[in-house]
Design a protein around this motif. Structure first.
Motif, mmCIF file in Angstrom:
data_model
loop_
_atom_site.group_PDB
_atom_site.id
_atom_site.type_symbol
_atom_site.label_atom_id
_atom_site.label_comp_id
_atom_site.label_asym_id
_atom_site.label_seq_id
_atom_site.Cartn_x
_atom_site.Cartn_y
_atom_site.Cartn_z
ATOM 1 N N ARG A 146 8.297 -4.271 -105.910
ATOM 2 C CA ARG A 146 9.523 -4.135 -106.888
ATOM 3 C C ARG A 146 10.535 -3.293 -106.323
ATOM 4 O O ARG A 146 11.434 -2.854 -107.069
ATOM 5 N N GLY A 147 10.458 -2.894 -105.163
ATOM 6 C CA GLY A 147 11.507 -2.207 -104.379
ATOM 7 C C GLY A 147 11.128 -0.728 -104.431
ATOM 8 O O GLY A 147 10.238 -0.229 -105.091
ATOM 9 N N LEU A 148 12.037 -0.088 -103.778
ATOM 10 C CA LEU A 148 11.811 1.482 -103.521
ATOM 11 C C LEU A 148 12.012 1.988 -104.938
ATOM 12 O O LEU A 148 11.660 3.357 -105.044
ATOM 13 N N ALA A 149 12.485 1.578 -105.916
ATOM 14 C CA ALA A 149 12.999 2.219 -107.277
ATOM 15 C C ALA A 149 11.766 2.415 -107.985
ATOM 16 O O ALA A 149 11.580 3.033 -108.918
ATOM 17 N N SER A 150 10.603 1.679 -107.415
ATOM 18 C CA SER A 150 9.319 2.191 -107.969
ATOM 19 C C SER A 150 9.289 3.848 -107.988
ATOM 20 O O SER A 150 8.395 4.368 -108.897
ATOM 21 N N LEU A 151 9.705 4.347 -106.844
ATOM 22 C CA LEU A 151 9.335 5.876 -106.720
ATOM 23 C C LEU A 151 9.977 6.511 -107.567
ATOM 24 O O LEU A 151 9.664 7.394 -108.340
ATOM 25 N N PRO A 152 11.475 6.521 -108.046
ATOM 26 C CA PRO A 152 12.107 7.421 -108.988
ATOM 27 C C PRO A 152 11.522 7.038 -110.495
ATOM 28 O O PRO A 152 11.457 8.121 -111.263
ATOM 29 N N MET A 153 11.074 5.695 -110.776
ATOM 30 C CA MET A 153 10.476 5.361 -111.893
ATOM 31 C C MET A 153 9.323 6.137 -112.052
ATOM 32 O O MET A 153 8.912 6.799 -113.182
ATOM 33 N N ALA A 154 8.400 6.202 -111.243
ATOM 34 C CA ALA A 154 6.958 7.097 -111.289
ATOM 35 C C ALA A 154 7.363 8.455 -111.240
ATOM 36 O O ALA A 154 6.526 9.248 -111.976
ATOM 37 N N LEU A 155 8.288 9.123 -110.728
ATOM 38 C CA LEU A 155 8.505 10.489 -110.805
ATOM 39 C C LEU A 155 9.007 10.816 -112.028
ATOM 40 O O LEU A 155 8.618 11.966 -112.595
ATOM 41 N N MET A 156 9.396 9.855 -113.127
ATOM 42 C CA MET A 156 9.855 10.293 -114.463
ATOM 43 C C MET A 156 8.429 10.101 -115.379
ATOM 44 O O MET A 156 8.472 10.426 -116.430
ATOM 45 N N THR A 203 18.287 -3.610 -106.455
ATOM 46 C CA THR A 203 18.642 -4.480 -107.326
ATOM 47 C C THR A 203 18.122 -6.034 -107.035
ATOM 48 O O THR A 203 16.997 -6.002 -106.451
ATOM 49 N N TRP A 204 18.559 -7.220 -107.879
ATOM 50 C CA TRP A 204 17.746 -8.233 -107.792
ATOM 51 C C TRP A 204 18.604 -9.454 -107.396
ATOM 52 O O TRP A 204 20.012 -9.527 -107.761
ATOM 53 N N LEU A 205 18.197 -10.169 -106.323
ATOM 54 C CA LEU A 205 18.948 -11.195 -105.828
ATOM 55 C C LEU A 205 18.105 -12.533 -105.663
ATOM 56 O O LEU A 205 17.161 -12.644 -105.193
ATOM 57 N N ASP A 206 18.477 -13.466 -106.545
ATOM 58 C CA ASP A 206 17.677 -14.695 -106.702
ATOM 59 C C ASP A 206 16.295 -14.592 -106.803
ATOM 60 O O ASP A 206 15.478 -14.936 -106.416
ATOM 61 N N GLY A 207 16.214 -13.630 -107.831
ATOM 62 C CA GLY A 207 14.793 -13.076 -108.234
ATOM 63 C C GLY A 207 13.837 -12.288 -107.314
ATOM 64 O O GLY A 207 12.670 -12.184 -107.323
ATOM 65 N N THR A 237 11.366 -11.184 -92.816
ATOM 66 C CA THR A 237 10.357 -11.112 -91.524
ATOM 67 C C THR A 237 9.601 -9.985 -91.884
ATOM 68 O O THR A 237 8.420 -9.676 -91.456
ATOM 69 N N LYS A 238 10.632 -8.550 -92.191
ATOM 70 C CA LYS A 238 9.984 -7.448 -91.981
ATOM 71 C C LYS A 238 9.119 -7.012 -93.203
ATOM 72 O O LYS A 238 7.754 -6.089 -92.713
ATOM 73 N N TRP A 239 9.293 -7.384 -94.304
ATOM 74 C CA TRP A 239 8.342 -7.005 -95.418
ATOM 75 C C TRP A 239 7.462 -8.285 -96.097
ATOM 76 O O TRP A 239 8.125 -9.244 -96.305
ATOM 77 N N PRO A 240 6.216 -7.969 -96.016
ATOM 78 C CA PRO A 240 5.328 -9.203 -96.366
ATOM 79 C C PRO A 240 5.560 -9.511 -97.867
ATOM 80 O O PRO A 240 5.554 -10.919 -97.944
ATOM 81 N N HIS A 241 6.135 -8.648 -98.762
ATOM 82 C CA HIS A 241 6.213 -9.076 -100.009
ATOM 83 C C HIS A 241 7.414 -10.004 -100.216
ATOM 84 O O HIS A 241 7.579 -10.783 -101.365
ATOM 85 N N LEU A 242 8.275 -10.078 -99.376
ATOM 86 C CA LEU A 242 9.397 -11.036 -99.299
ATOM 87 C C LEU A 242 9.147 -12.251 -98.609
ATOM 88 O O LEU A 242 10.054 -13.326 -98.359
ATOM 89 N N ALA A 243 7.890 -12.454 -97.933
ATOM 90 C CA ALA A 243 7.664 -13.647 -97.030
ATOM 91 C C ALA A 243 7.391 -15.004 -97.553
ATOM 92 O O ALA A 243 7.539 -15.850 -96.912
ATOM 93 N N SER A 244 7.105 -14.815 -98.899
ATOM 94 C CA SER A 244 6.639 -16.180 -99.584
ATOM 95 C C SER A 244 7.647 -16.878 -100.175
ATOM 96 O O SER A 244 7.440 -18.082 -100.719
ATOM 97 N N SER A 245 8.727 -16.444 -100.362
ATOM 98 C CA SER A 245 9.656 -17.350 -100.636
ATOM 99 C C SER A 245 10.338 -18.455 -99.981
ATOM 100 O O SER A 245 10.425 -18.142 -98.723
ATOM 101 N N ASP A 246 10.976 -19.373 -100.722
ATOM 102 C CA ASP A 246 11.842 -20.013 -99.853
ATOM 103 C C ASP A 246 12.992 -19.768 -99.442
ATOM 104 O O ASP A 246 13.595 -20.428 -98.662
ATOM 105 N N LEU A 247 13.511 -18.427 -99.876
ATOM 106 C CA LEU A 247 14.769 -17.932 -99.291
ATOM 107 C C LEU A 247 14.502 -16.911 -98.327
ATOM 108 O O LEU A 247 13.312 -16.362 -98.134
ATOM 109 N N PHE A 248 15.403 -16.842 -97.453
ATOM 110 C CA PHE A 248 15.141 -15.766 -96.210
ATOM 111 C C PHE A 248 16.415 -14.566 -96.526
ATOM 112 O O PHE A 248 17.601 -15.051 -96.850
ATOM 113 N N LEU A 249 16.066 -13.357 -96.877
ATOM 114 C CA LEU A 249 16.786 -12.202 -96.891
ATOM 115 C C LEU A 249 17.362 -11.501 -95.657
ATOM 116 O O LEU A 249 16.495 -11.086 -94.850
#
Length: 469
Positions: free
Chosen positions: A223-233, A52-56, A345-357
């Motif tokens: 774009r998250g793990l949902a990329s996998l089921p989308m690709a399977l279809m 899902t998406w939270l604050d973009g 901290t764990k995932w590089p693609h989330l590290a550039s935001s001003d938000l911390f998840l």
């Protein structure tokens, strides 16, 4: 499995369940030329893969990552997902102990330490616990030759109760949302079955059997793990029936299978893949294969919940603990919080935001707190545990809550035998197969393997039919 186009024209299949296992099975069957109808009770595909998406920002509220292997890497290459995959950053994983937070020692796995020195210096065990853990050379043959044993019994017998309770329970017990004293070693840690059979040492296997190539790693996508089921279809022709559910499976008048839907429609098929939990599969099989339904009746399920919260990055990084990748909490701590992942901290693609998840997890088998609390109460309780353990007590900017009710199958003692019994009963009905985490486990990767195997089994039933005199 070879996948020539249109190799099984004229045959049809129904796949019940739109999770990763069902999508994989449907993809493989469609690639073999079958006409495939996929039935999913919800309006969303992916099952426990849910982004899902939270604050973009993309956040996974179900499975967080895929563990790669040669088989999964081959599939990812087919799906064109290898080059875009993202691996987590290295960082400390914290364990909550009676002495405060301690780093998870290097070389610790789901069945104990493969290296004792890091455990000794970690401060997680008492002096007595360290001494007991060092006795593995004298206790390694304790379970040799037994059919199966619980993870807790195996670890306690090898290393002592402190290792089981302080390290393995928060690690494996937390991931499985289960009781390590009931989880089957052969089902939950099958890679250790040779050690159970031979009596070899856990704590020296890393030295005696050094891997020649890079081991498995975690991956996700931007774009998250949902990329996998989308690709399977992608690239396959499927007849999707979303928002409808199967209510029964019988034999049709022509000797094929008839899948009844809640909408009243009946789908005829040469093969049926039940890629649903055993709790859902059991009533579907009750009339046609009662022995299989009975075998599937013994599985317990855990209800779990995920809360993802956003915070100002500057405030989060002022807390040293959040500079690690996450923390795990043993069941003996008596807290609602089971684990926290510091996503930014764990995932590089989330590290550039001003938000911390931060992702917070709760729920174990037999516990009722997740069901009894409202979303606000659940969030407040988990944030309070996080603050107490880490000192980080900043109010979140926004939160999202997702509950998985009676979803996480418990692979407890007797589980492998129950699954074998169910599949043995189904063998009398060629083309009717099971797939998914309820049976084969192993997270997202296990579901991919299970879906591949189910499709292979269905296709083999057609091959045997053609070859029969």
């Amino acid at each position: 499995m070879s996948r020539p186009p249109s190799s099984m024209p004229g045959h049809s299949a129904v796949v019940v369940g739109g999770g990763v296992a069902g999508l994989t099975a449907a993809r493989r069957l469609a690639q073999q030329g079958l006409s495939v109808t996929l039935v999913e009770g919800s309006r969303r595909l992916g099952g426990q893969v849910h982004t899902t998406w939270l604050d973009g920002l993309p956040v996974d509220v179900g499975a967080e990552a895929l563990v790669t292997s040669p088989a999964t890497t081959a599939l990812l290459a087919e799906l064109r997902l290898v080059d875009t995959s993202i691996a987590p950053r290295a960082g400390a994983t914290w364990l909550a102990t009676r002495r405060g937070l301690r780093r998870l020692p290097a070389g610790v796995g789901p069945a104990g330490p493969s290296r004792l020195r890091p455990v000794v210096s970690s401060g997680i065990l008492s002096a007595r616990g360290v001494g007991r853990a060092a006795l593995e050379p004298l206790t390694a043959r304790r379970h040799r030759g037994v059919a199966d044993v619980s993870v807790g019994e195996f670890v306690t017998g090898r290393f002592g109760r402190e290792v089981a309770e302080r390290i393995v329970d928060p690690l494996l017990g937390g991931i499985a949302s289960g009781d390590i004293d009931r989880l089957s070693l052969r089902a939950c840690a099958p890679q250790l079955a040779p050690l159970l059979d031979s009596g070899r040492l856990v704590a020296v296997r890393a030295v005696l059997h050094r891997p020649r190539a890079a081991g498995p790693r975690l991956v996700t996508w931007a774009r998250g793990l949902a990329s996998l089921p989308m690709a399977l279809m992608d690239g396959v022709d499927l007849d999707l029936r979303l928002g409808d559910r199967a209510t029964g499976v019988t034999r049709s008048t022509a000797g094929r299978y008839a899948v009844r839907l809640a909408s009243g429609e009946v789908l005829d098929a040469d093969a049926v893949v039940l890629a649903v939990s055993s709790a859902v599969a059991q009533p579907l099989l009750r009339d046609l294969v009662p022995a299989a339904a009975q075998a599937l009746s013994g599985t317990r399920f855990a209800t779990v919940a995920t809360v993802v919260a956003t915070f100002p990055r500057s405030e989060a990084l002022a807390c040293p603990t959040l500079g690690g990748t996450g923390l795990m909490v043993p069941s003996s701590a008596g807290r609602l919080l089971k684990a926290a992942t510091f996503l930014s901290t764990k995932w590089p693609h989330l590290a550039s935001s001003d938000l911390f998840l931060v992702r917070l997890s709760a729920g174990r088998v037999g516990a009722t707190a997740v069901d009894s609390l409202s979303d606000d109460e659940l969030t407040a309780a988990l944030l309070a545990d996080l603050a107490d353990l880490t000192g980080f007590d900043t109010a979140p900017l926004r939160t999202v809550v997702h509950r998985w009710r009676e979803t996480v199958a418990q692979h407890e003692l007797g589980h492998p035998e129950r699954v074998r019994a169910a599949r043995s009963a189904l063998a009398e009905h060629p083309g009717l197969v099971l797939a998914g985490a309820s049976y084969d486990g192993g997270g997202v990767a296990g579901c991919l393997r299970s879906g591949e195997a189910a499709a292979r089994s269905a296709v083999e039933s057609f091959t045997e039919e053609v070859a029969a005199p």
